[in-house]
Design a protein around this motif. Structure first.
Motif, PDB file in Angstrom:
ATOM      1  N   GLY A  42       0.811  -1.207   0.000  1.00  0.00           N
ATOM      2  CA  GLY A  42       0.000   0.000   0.000  1.00  0.00           C
ATOM      3  C   GLY A  42       0.849   1.264   0.000  1.00  0.00           C
ATOM      4  N   PHE A  59      -7.115  -1.070   3.012  1.00  0.00           N
ATOM      5  CA  PHE A  59      -5.945  -0.200   3.189  1.00  0.00           C
ATOM      6  C   PHE A  59      -6.145   1.124   2.461  1.00  0.00           C
ATOM      7  CE2 PHE A  59      -2.013   1.683   1.789  1.00  0.00           C
ATOM      8  CZ  PHE A  59      -1.264   1.731   2.955  1.00  0.00           C
ATOM      9  N   PHE A  60      -6.620   1.058   1.240  1.00  0.00           N
ATOM     10  CA  PHE A  60      -6.763   2.273   0.434  1.00  0.00           C
ATOM     11  C   PHE A  60      -8.019   3.081   0.777  1.00  0.00           C
ATOM     12  CE2 PHE A  60      -3.984  -0.212  -2.495  1.00  0.00           C
ATOM     13  CZ  PHE A  60      -2.922   0.681  -2.515  1.00  0.00           C
ATOM     14  N   LEU A  83      -6.737  -5.226   0.828  1.00  0.00           N
ATOM     15  CA  LEU A  83      -6.139  -4.182   0.004  1.00  0.00           C
ATOM     16  C   LEU A  83      -7.108  -3.015  -0.165  1.00  0.00           C
ATOM     17  CD1 LEU A  83      -3.329  -4.073  -1.264  1.00  0.00           C
ATOM     18  CD2 LEU A  83      -4.357  -4.715  -3.445  1.00  0.00           C
TER      19      LEU A  83
END
Length: 440
Positions: free
Chosen positions: A21, A164-165, A161
């Motif tokens: 990330g 995370f973003f 993922l």
């Protein structure tokens, strides 16, 4: 020293997502792990875990040269920010999180880190751990003026993922304001988007992590208890969950009836929080009750299966569809599906299992992991839906009707379409519903 000089120590589930990330933002990230085999795979763009989108993201940052991998932490001596994401497994003796991996990692970092470096702990740790680590650094490396930060993760396996973003908040705890700001700098992309940043001391940060997971585990356990009630008095648990979840004070998430929570976080963190409470003389009675109810959930499901099969599982073949603790991951740690497999084998059943990603091996001649749903269902007297994979949801089970010994299904995840044409020919039982279809 570059402001983007970052090292991630421990590139398992949390560490790899963190590293990829940050590298995706163009920051230079060095990854350290003692597992040489894992590092070799990562250098070739092969992640050690299954996570949607991770392989493509990993290969992208490798191509951009914003990430590198090594087994030697000394190669990160030019970094001024270290994220530590090593395992903190539950101690069988104390019930608390083991800290030996974390302590070893922090000591290794302290030996090579430059003056003023920041060590951010992403591992889930007992409350007070980061303060103790800071005291140790102040004693043993006073000349380096190293600072500890608590920066817990809130990732969900299967969507890590994406999480995370798209964080809902970022928690940064430290006794040092400059250390908090250094970690915040690495999350500048989120700051610019207005993502809430909670800046606190380390104990507050550590408590937030445990309290969040314990609360979510409580929601899961609550809806499962209501599900048991619905099975007895009648009704449909999905409608009940929607009816209460539309209340903005409650919300719809984690109100899916099922076989109980599992995975690497909820079981470990609820047990650790209960242990911390007892140690400090502040018993966490709600959390302890949640643990007890969740542990008994598997027994409840086994009893339902036994009742449907005439109270006799010995010698019966059972197809278990799904082994991962949830869909879109290969993680079988504390998986309810795996617990059900063990329970069935102990009752003398023959188990044939299938999962599209997860693998589980057990030294038992009555267990076989199959390569397809058809293989798993062949000769089965019962088909159990144990993980909510999308392909189980959309599968036309008429395809396996000629293969099964009996068309009985127990849907532990409530994903099967009971209005499908094939469903009328099966006995279908579901968690959270008194509905039962009679087979032809």
């Amino acid at each position: 020293m570059q402001a983007e000089s970052i090292c991630v120590v421990g590139v398992g589930y949390v560490g790899l997502i963190q590293a990829v990330g940050l590298a995706s933002f163009g920051l230079a990230v060095k990854c350290v792990d003692l597992d040489a085999g894992k590092i070799a795979k990562l250098r070739n763009g092969i992640p050690p875990i299954f996570e949607d989108g991770l392989e493509d993201a990993l290969q992208s940052v490798i191509a951009a040269k914003t990430i590198s991998f090594t087994t030697d932490v000394a190669e990160a001596r030019d970094c001024d920010l270290f994220y530590v994401a090593v395992g903190t497994p539950t101690s069988e003796r104390t019930g608390n999180a083991r800290l030996d991996y974390l302590e070893a990692a922090v000591s290794a970092i302290a030996d090579v880190a430059p003056v003023g470096a920041v060590i951010a702990v992403k591992s889930t740790v007992p409350i007070g751990t980061c303060a103790a680590l800071q005291a140790r650094l102040d004693r043993d490396h006073a000349d380096k003026r190293l600072a500890i930060v608590s920066n817990p993760e809130f990732l969900r396996e299967g969507t890590a993922l994406k999480d995370f973003f798209n964080p809902e908040r970022i928690v940064i705890g430290s006794a040092s304001e400059s250390a908090r700001q250094r970690v915040r700098e690495s999350y500048a992309a989120f700051d610019q988007r207005g993502i809430p940043m909670i800046l606190s001391d380390t104990s507050t940060s550590e408590t937030i992590k445990y309290a969040a997971n314990a609360f979510l585990a409580t929601k899961v356990t609550f809806i499962n208890e209501i599900s048991d009630l619905v099975e007895t008095v009648g009704g449909d648990i999905d409608d009940v969950a929607r009816g209460i979840g539309l209340d903005s004070r409650i919300g719809p998430q984690f109100l899916r009836a099922g076989p109980g929570y599992g995975g690497s976080c909820f079981p470990k963190d609820t047990l650790a929080l209960a242990t911390i409470g007892r140690r400090h003389g502040v018993q966490q009675q709600i959390v302890e009750t949640v643990i007890r109810i969740n542990d008994s959930r598997r027994f409840h499901i086994l009893k339902r299966i036994e009742l449907a099969m005439g109270d006799k599982l010995s010698g019966k073949r059972v197809a278990v569809l799904g082994l991962a603790f949830k869909a879109n991951t290969d993680d079988v740690r504390d998986s309810p599906a795996v617990d059900i497999v063990h329970a069935l084998l102990e009752e003398g059943a023959e188990v044939r299992a299938f999962d599209p990603v997860a693998k589980f091996t057990v030294d038992h001649r009555a267990y076989q992991q199959c390569e397809s749903m058809a293989d798993a269902c062949e000769g089965a007297s019962a088909v159990l839906i144990a993980t909510e994979w999308a392909q189980f949801r959309s599968f036309d089970f008429s395809a396996v009707e000629p293969l099964v010994a009996r068309r009985y299904m127990f849907d532990m995840r409530r994903i099967v379409d009971i209005d499908a044409d094939w469903a009328s020919r099966w006995d279908i039982e579901r968690i959270g519903s008194s509905l039962k279809r009679a087979s032809a």
